[in-house]
Write an enzyme that holds these catalytic residues in place. Structure first.
Site, PDB file in Angstrom:
ATOM      1  N   GLY A 262       0.876  -1.279   0.012  1.00  0.00           N
ATOM      2  CA  GLY A 262       0.089  -0.055   0.107  1.00  0.00           C
ATOM      3  C   GLY A 262       0.816   1.405  -0.113  1.00  0.00           C
TER       4      GLY A 262
ATOM      5  N   ARG B 206       3.832 -17.003 -12.572  1.00  0.00           N
ATOM      6  CA  ARG B 206       4.990 -16.832 -13.488  1.00  0.00           C
ATOM      7  C   ARG B 206       6.234 -17.492 -12.917  1.00  0.00           C
ATOM      8  NH1 ARG B 206       1.193 -13.159 -13.689  1.00  0.00           N
ATOM      9  NH2 ARG B 206       1.188 -11.841 -15.490  1.00  0.00           N
TER      10      ARG B 206
ATOM     11  N   HIS C  61       6.789   2.018  -1.530  1.00  0.00           N
ATOM     12  CA  HIS C  61       8.058   1.111  -1.254  1.00  0.00           C
ATOM     13  C   HIS C  61       8.349   0.272  -2.475  1.00  0.00           C
ATOM     14  CE1 HIS C  61      10.870   0.300   1.977  1.00  0.00           C
ATOM     15  NE2 HIS C  61      11.046  -0.970   1.155  1.00  0.00           N
TER      16      HIS C  61
ATOM     17  N   PHE D 192      17.475 -11.569 -16.074  1.00  0.00           N
ATOM     18  CA  PHE D 192      16.651 -10.368 -15.260  1.00  0.00           C
ATOM     19  C   PHE D 192      15.374 -11.292 -14.885  1.00  0.00           C
ATOM     20  CE2 PHE D 192      13.465  -7.287 -14.527  1.00  0.00           C
ATOM     21  CZ  PHE D 192      13.903  -6.738 -13.497  1.00  0.00           C
TER      22      PHE D 192
HETATM   23  C1  DLZ Z   1      11.159  -4.063   2.549  1.00  0.00           C
HETATM   24  C2  DLZ Z   1      10.675  -5.061   1.419  1.00  0.00           C
HETATM   25  C3  DLZ Z   1       9.347  -5.315   0.915  1.00  0.00           C
HETATM   26  C4  DLZ Z   1       8.126  -4.317   1.823  1.00  0.00           C
HETATM   27  N1  DLZ Z   1       9.020  -5.969   0.076  1.00  0.00           N
HETATM   28  C5  DLZ Z   1       9.797  -6.957  -0.502  1.00  0.00           C
HETATM   29  C6  DLZ Z   1       9.456  -7.661  -1.715  1.00  0.00           C
HETATM   30  O1  DLZ Z   1       8.166  -7.687  -1.842  1.00  0.00           O
HETATM   31  N2  DLZ Z   1      10.371  -8.314  -2.313  1.00  0.00           N
HETATM   32  C7  DLZ Z   1      11.706  -8.227  -1.876  1.00  0.00           C
HETATM   33  O2  DLZ Z   1      12.553  -9.006  -2.478  1.00  0.00           O
HETATM   34  N3  DLZ Z   1      12.030  -7.473  -1.001  1.00  0.00           N
HETATM   35  C8  DLZ Z   1      11.067  -6.756  -0.278  1.00  0.00           C
HETATM   36  N4  DLZ Z   1      11.754  -5.863   0.717  1.00  0.00           N
HETATM   37  C9  DLZ Z   1      13.093  -6.184   1.042  1.00  0.00           C
HETATM   38  C10 DLZ Z   1      14.057  -5.143   0.417  1.00  0.00           C
HETATM   39  O3  DLZ Z   1      14.406  -5.412  -0.825  1.00  0.00           O
HETATM   40  C11 DLZ Z   1      15.415  -5.205   1.345  1.00  0.00           C
HETATM   41  O4  DLZ Z   1      15.743  -6.475   1.617  1.00  0.00           O
HETATM   42  C12 DLZ Z   1      15.202  -4.167   2.480  1.00  0.00           C
HETATM   43  O5  DLZ Z   1      14.658  -2.925   2.280  1.00  0.00           O
HETATM   44  C13 DLZ Z   1      16.502  -4.290   3.336  1.00  0.00           C
HETATM   45  O6  DLZ Z   1      17.402  -3.571   2.619  1.00  0.00           O
END
Ligand code: DLZ
Length: 162
Positions: A85, A127, A88, A113
């Site tokens: 939501g 996927r 980020h 990728f």
């Molecule tokens: C913080 C975060 C969020 C909210 N969602 C994902 C996600 O859906 N997939 C993913 O691979 N990583 C997510 N992260 C973590 C960030 O990639 C990262 O690991 C943190 O911000 C720490 O640096």
């Protein structure tokens, strides 16, 4: 963007060394992507495959760059970011995409990728190459990386590759 129109690549990775860098968020999806990439690499004849796990997709570029500089032929980057939501999602997607692009351009080492950017987990699982999926992005990323090694080698005299 849909998966329709993806090429059917016949790739040959015999003798290649490849590192898979994989994020750890969303376990079921990631297990499917990693298994798909491994399957794709082994089917292409790649025997030297190493798996490096990182926390999230944001961490993929640094791990990919470290792997690319270690003397391997290609890197396959895998992750899944699921929209929440807040903004980020956009920042993590942007950082992973831009960072991985820069790694390939900076090092000259192909980076497959395989980072999914999805609205929800169901879309990602569709996927991820698991039972019932319509697409297998892990295999696709692995095949693209192996094929780019061939392309770079074949065109090294034309300014492409080293
Ligand atoms: C913080 C975060 C969020 C909210 N969602 C994902 C996600 O859906 N997939 C993913 O691979 N990583 C997510 N992260 C973590 C960030 O990639 C990262 O690991 C943190 O911000 C720490 O640096």
């Amino acid at each position: 963007m849909s998966g329709a129109g993806a090429p059917e690549l016949q790739v040959d990775g015999h003798g290649m060394r490849v590192v898979i860098v994989a994020a750890s968020w969303h376990r079921r999806v990631m297990d499917g992507l990693v298994a798909g990439a491994q399957r794709g690499l082994f089917a292409a004849g790649v025997k030297d495959v190493r798996l490096v796990r990182v926390p999230g997709s944001f961490e993929l570029p640094l791990a990919a760059q470290t792997a690319a500089r270690s003397g391997v032929d290609a890197v396959v980057a895998l992750g899944v970011v699921i929209r929440g939501g807040t903004p980020h999602f956009d920042y993590v997607c942007q950082a992973a995409t831009q960072g991985l692009t820069e790694v390939a351009l900076r090092t000259g080492i192909p980076v497959g990728f395989g980072v999914l950017t999805c609205d929800d987990e169901a879309q990602a699982l569709d996927r991820a190459g698991v039972e019932g999926s319509h697409e297998d992005k892990g295999v696709e990323a692995a095949q693209a990386a192996v094929e780019m090694v061939r392309v770079m080698r074949a065109n090294s005299g034309s300014g492409l590759g080293g």
